[in-house]
Design a protein around this motif. Sequence first.
Motif, PDB file in Angstrom:
ATOM      1  N   ASP A   1      35.757  49.814  44.238  1.00 27.24           N
ATOM      2  CA  ASP A   1      35.764  49.430  42.834  1.00 27.24           C
ATOM      3  C   ASP A   1      36.699  48.245  42.655  1.00 27.24           C
ATOM      4  OD1 ASP A   1      35.030  49.476  40.242  1.00 27.24           O
ATOM      5  OD2 ASP A   1      35.832  51.449  39.770  1.00 27.24           O
ATOM      6  N   LEU A   2      36.457  47.541  41.562  1.00 28.31           N
ATOM      7  CA  LEU A   2      37.305  46.414  41.227  1.00 28.31           C
ATOM      8  C   LEU A   2      37.473  46.461  39.722  1.00 28.31           C
ATOM      9  CD1 LEU A   2      36.438  42.760  42.310  1.00 28.31           C
ATOM     10  CD2 LEU A   2      37.455  43.285  40.143  1.00 28.31           C
ATOM     11  N   THR A   3      38.706  46.430  39.294  1.00 27.84           N
ATOM     12  CA  THR A   3      38.898  46.452  37.842  1.00 27.84           C
ATOM     13  C   THR A   3      40.192  45.742  37.486  1.00 27.84           C
ATOM     14  OG1 THR A   3      38.928  47.863  35.888  1.00 27.84           O
ATOM     15  CG2 THR A   3      40.082  48.695  37.810  1.00 27.84           C
ATOM     16  N   VAL A   4      40.466  45.694  36.204  1.00 26.57           N
ATOM     17  CA  VAL A   4      41.667  45.033  35.717  1.00 26.57           C
ATOM     18  C   VAL A   4      42.385  46.036  34.822  1.00 26.57           C
ATOM     19  CG1 VAL A   4      42.484  43.200  34.188  1.00 26.57           C
ATOM     20  CG2 VAL A   4      40.689  42.709  35.836  1.00 26.57           C
TER      21      VAL A   4
ATOM     22  N   ALA B   1      44.904  42.854  38.573  1.00 24.23           N
ATOM     23  CA  ALA B   1      43.565  43.022  39.128  1.00 24.23           C
ATOM     24  C   ALA B   1      43.681  44.062  40.234  1.00 24.23           C
ATOM     25  CB  ALA B   1      43.047  41.710  39.691  1.00 24.23           C
ATOM     26  N   VAL B   2      42.854  45.091  40.179  1.00 27.20           N
ATOM     27  CA  VAL B   2      42.972  46.202  41.127  1.00 27.20           C
ATOM     28  C   VAL B   2      41.730  46.256  42.008  1.00 27.20           C
ATOM     29  CG1 VAL B   2      43.289  48.688  41.365  1.00 27.20           C
ATOM     30  CG2 VAL B   2      44.300  47.498  39.436  1.00 27.20           C
ATOM     31  N   TYR B   3      41.936  46.250  43.310  1.00 26.30           N
ATOM     32  CA  TYR B   3      40.829  46.335  44.264  1.00 26.30           C
ATOM     33  C   TYR B   3      40.978  47.632  45.043  1.00 26.30           C
ATOM     34  CZ  TYR B   3      40.480  41.312  43.408  1.00 26.30           C
ATOM     35  OH  TYR B   3      40.359  40.094  42.805  1.00 26.30           O
TER      36      TYR B   3
ATOM     37  N   VAL C   1      42.570  52.120  50.634  1.00 28.43           N
ATOM     38  CA  VAL C   1      43.764  51.341  50.340  1.00 28.43           C
ATOM     39  C   VAL C   1      43.477  50.561  49.060  1.00 28.43           C
ATOM     40  CG1 VAL C   1      43.114  49.279  51.680  1.00 28.43           C
ATOM     41  CG2 VAL C   1      45.512  49.785  51.317  1.00 28.43           C
ATOM     42  N   ALA C   2      44.537  50.260  48.321  1.00 24.66           N
ATOM     43  CA  ALA C   2      44.348  49.487  47.090  1.00 24.66           C
ATOM     44  C   ALA C   2      45.179  48.219  47.134  1.00 24.66           C
ATOM     45  CB  ALA C   2      44.757  50.335  45.888  1.00 24.66           C
ATOM     46  N   LEU C   3      44.642  47.172  46.535  1.00 25.43           N
ATOM     47  CA  LEU C   3      45.393  45.931  46.366  1.00 25.43           C
ATOM     48  C   LEU C   3      45.541  45.679  44.878  1.00 25.43           C
ATOM     49  CD1 LEU C   3      43.575  43.567  48.886  1.00 25.43           C
ATOM     50  CD2 LEU C   3      45.610  44.929  49.283  1.00 25.43           C
ATOM     51  N   LYS C   4      46.735  45.242  44.494  1.00 26.15           N
ATOM     52  CA  LYS C   4      46.918  44.875  43.085  1.00 26.15           C
ATOM     53  C   LYS C   4      47.472  43.470  43.028  1.00 26.15           C
ATOM     54  CE  LYS C   4      47.876  49.416  41.138  1.00 26.15           C
ATOM     55  NZ  LYS C   4      48.879  50.243  40.464  1.00 26.15           N
TER      56      LYS C   4
ATOM     57  N   ARG D   1      31.984  40.378  36.962  1.00 18.99           N
ATOM     58  CA  ARG D   1      31.433  40.053  35.643  1.00 18.99           C
ATOM     59  C   ARG D   1      31.900  41.076  34.615  1.00 18.99           C
ATOM     60  NH1 ARG D   1      25.078  38.986  35.894  1.00 18.99           N
ATOM     61  NH2 ARG D   1      25.360  38.989  33.643  1.00 18.99           N
ATOM     62  N   GLU D   2      31.941  42.328  35.042  1.00 20.40           N
ATOM     63  CA  GLU D   2      32.395  43.361  34.104  1.00 20.40           C
ATOM     64  C   GLU D   2      33.869  43.154  33.749  1.00 20.40           C
ATOM     65  OE1 GLU D   2      31.900  47.458  35.332  1.00 20.40           O
ATOM     66  OE2 GLU D   2      33.235  48.091  33.723  1.00 20.40           O
ATOM     67  N   ALA D   3      34.678  42.884  34.773  1.00 23.14           N
ATOM     68  CA  ALA D   3      36.108  42.705  34.516  1.00 23.14           C
ATOM     69  C   ALA D   3      36.333  41.502  33.606  1.00 23.14           C
ATOM     70  CB  ALA D   3      36.854  42.536  35.828  1.00 23.14           C
TER      71      ALA D   3
END
Lengths: 573, 177
Positions: A62-65, A79-81, A92-95, A120-122
């Motif tokens: 997922d990718l979100t903000v 921004a969160v990956y 694992v997550a990247l911010k 596009r959603e973010a």
Amino acid sequence: MTVGSVETRTDFAPFEARLGDGILSRDRMVGMPVFRIKREAIADALRFLRDEPGLRFNMLTDLTVVDCIGLHDGDRFDAVYLLHSLERRERVALKCPVPEEDPFIDSATPLFKNADWLEREAYDQYGVVFRGHPNLKRILNHKEFVGHPLRKDYDIYKGQWLSEADDLLDELEIRHRLDPKPRSSDRETMTLNMGPSHPASHGTLRNLVELEGETVLYAIPEIGYLHRGFEKSAETHEYNQVVPYTDRLNYCSALINNVAYVKAVEELCGIEITERCKYIRVIITELSRIMDHLVCNAANLVDIGALTNYWYLFNLREKIYNVLESLTGARLTNSYARVGGLWADTHPEFEDGVKMLLKETPKHVNDTLKLVARNRIFLDRTVGVGAIGTEEAISYGFTGPCLRATGYEYDLRKELPYDGYDRFEFDVPSGHQGDVYDRVMVRFAEIFESCRIVEQALAQMPAGPVNVEHPSIIIPSKKETHGSIEGLVNHFKIVMHGVDVPKGDGYAGIEAANGELGFYIVSDGEMKPYKCKVRAPCFQIYSAYPRLVEGGMVADAVAVLGSLNVIAGELDR
Amino acid sequence: MTDQKGKGSGAGADRVATGRFTTDEIPPESVMLTRLDAALNWARKNSLWPLPFGTACCAIEFMGMVSSVFDLSRFGAEVVRFSPRQSDLLIVAGTVTYKQAPILRRIYEQMAEPKWVISMGVCASSGGFYDNYCTLQGIDKVIPVDYYVAGCPPRPEAVLQALVEIQNRIVANPAPR
Ligand code: SF4
């Protein structure tokens, strides 16, 4: 090794060495370690994590903000990956902090195909610009929308009218430019709108297709027609009040959504549910999975002309409805799970009902299989249609039956077992070439596996309480409330302040009927979620739709759509 | 035929001379006299062709209503048509968003008169519990509604009742709009 106090099997040392001072800090969220990195380093970090042999985080889950305005004084957005290594079963997550003044970050579209729609959603919801994205356009909200609704300063009640639907010709033009297609003749092409109100567009999906004869040259999906603001609504309701909203995400299997959501909250609270609750959750999840597959296959078969199966399969669905209704009080929108347990325990008739279903289900499904499995028309319409390979499917974020149809046996119930799934014996059906036929057959096969699980769970179900004993999570019994001062205080506290969820964030995903259904929840310690992002399986799967239908016949596009099981509630949220 | 009174000159002229049928030659059980609009209404009532504008969860219950247990065809309304020009009953089943509103309106306008609208579920009727930036607070903001069905989702029986109610209205209404 440990990252931000989380034990990991993966050795992140090469990653840390590669990024150097691109890494701002090491942190943790529930369910995985977190690296905070500079936004300039994001493309490099994602590529390294994806390709490095010891890492291989090959799925962008997922990718979100996150709008951090109410969380801390630093940069406004994060921004969160969320990444997942399917081989090594680790996440694992990247911010990346992104400031409000120039909110941009590099696009991940060259690395992950599902990043296209996720970014596009973010962008649509938060206004963060992804540099290098080929078509950064609103996706859920309409084209005349002003502002970004998930920013904390956007008023939830501020609706905006749309005067006229989008013609999508701009997107077609982009496709023409980026992806010119060789034409077999110089016949004129035809652009055609399929949907949003179309018998085969389950719910309201729209596709603008450009046809050459009957061959699809380009397909441009437009989604968001059912964007009804799940995430913003979740932010204004207490944790348990969000449960009814989750019903309406994938409404073909509402109970799985309930379970997935409360599981994410429970992990955030660090509570372990009772054994009996686990078993009940397994049973209702598997019954819902059966229902979901029934609707998907029934509708898919209708779309390719096999109407009789619809009556057969829906009869079974009605029987399951009756059993679930006796348990939860509702046919479709059950709202049965609660943080820390369930709304109520089961009753003896429910168990009889489930036993009846275990007998009935194979019968109905076998009746249908007799009609279709060796049916010439069915085979002609499905074999080799809309095929996709494993590698590409993963890049598009495929999970669940659609991924397994490509021949990759990946099932979270086996790979990262939860709720005691490791105690049950079952197989993971898979296909060969990831076409419509495989997707339909994998679903049928999974129905039988679900029956196996339900049978075992019913036989092994322990006695005991269904709710955890936790004064700040579960409302005390009437006896306690009226009989002791602590009971009264706890009752008051829960009614007034809701469930006590500590500050922090976390992600939990389960194997829903469509694939990995996950919730990324941020808590600021208040009674309502600060943010509640759904990782909806069909959102990512549907983004591959143009890839699956382009080059095929327009009638096949209908068969492909049905086989993806796109549920608008979950797609658009 | 009544206004042929006195004008008749052909073969049947004698028999209509009084302004009424003389029923001598017509066996009474093979003829039923009625008004034209009543006959039309009777036909309309029993052959409603619904257009399910199914957008969300309610559409799944609509599917349940069509399937064999509840069996919409008992009321002559099982011929589901997705083309607005072929249908006369619009069943809006599910949430309608602002993004969707122009489309719903367009579909309603494309339907030929006479036409009826059922708003199935609280979302279509009032926005339901989606009181937020993207959800239309009731479809009656863009199209007229004949019958609202409460429930989230309504049970199939409730929608069947709405259908019967529409049928009653069709019969009761001498001049359908
Ligand atoms: S009324 Fe309820 S069931 Fe119907 S569409 Fe709205 S939320 Fe879904």
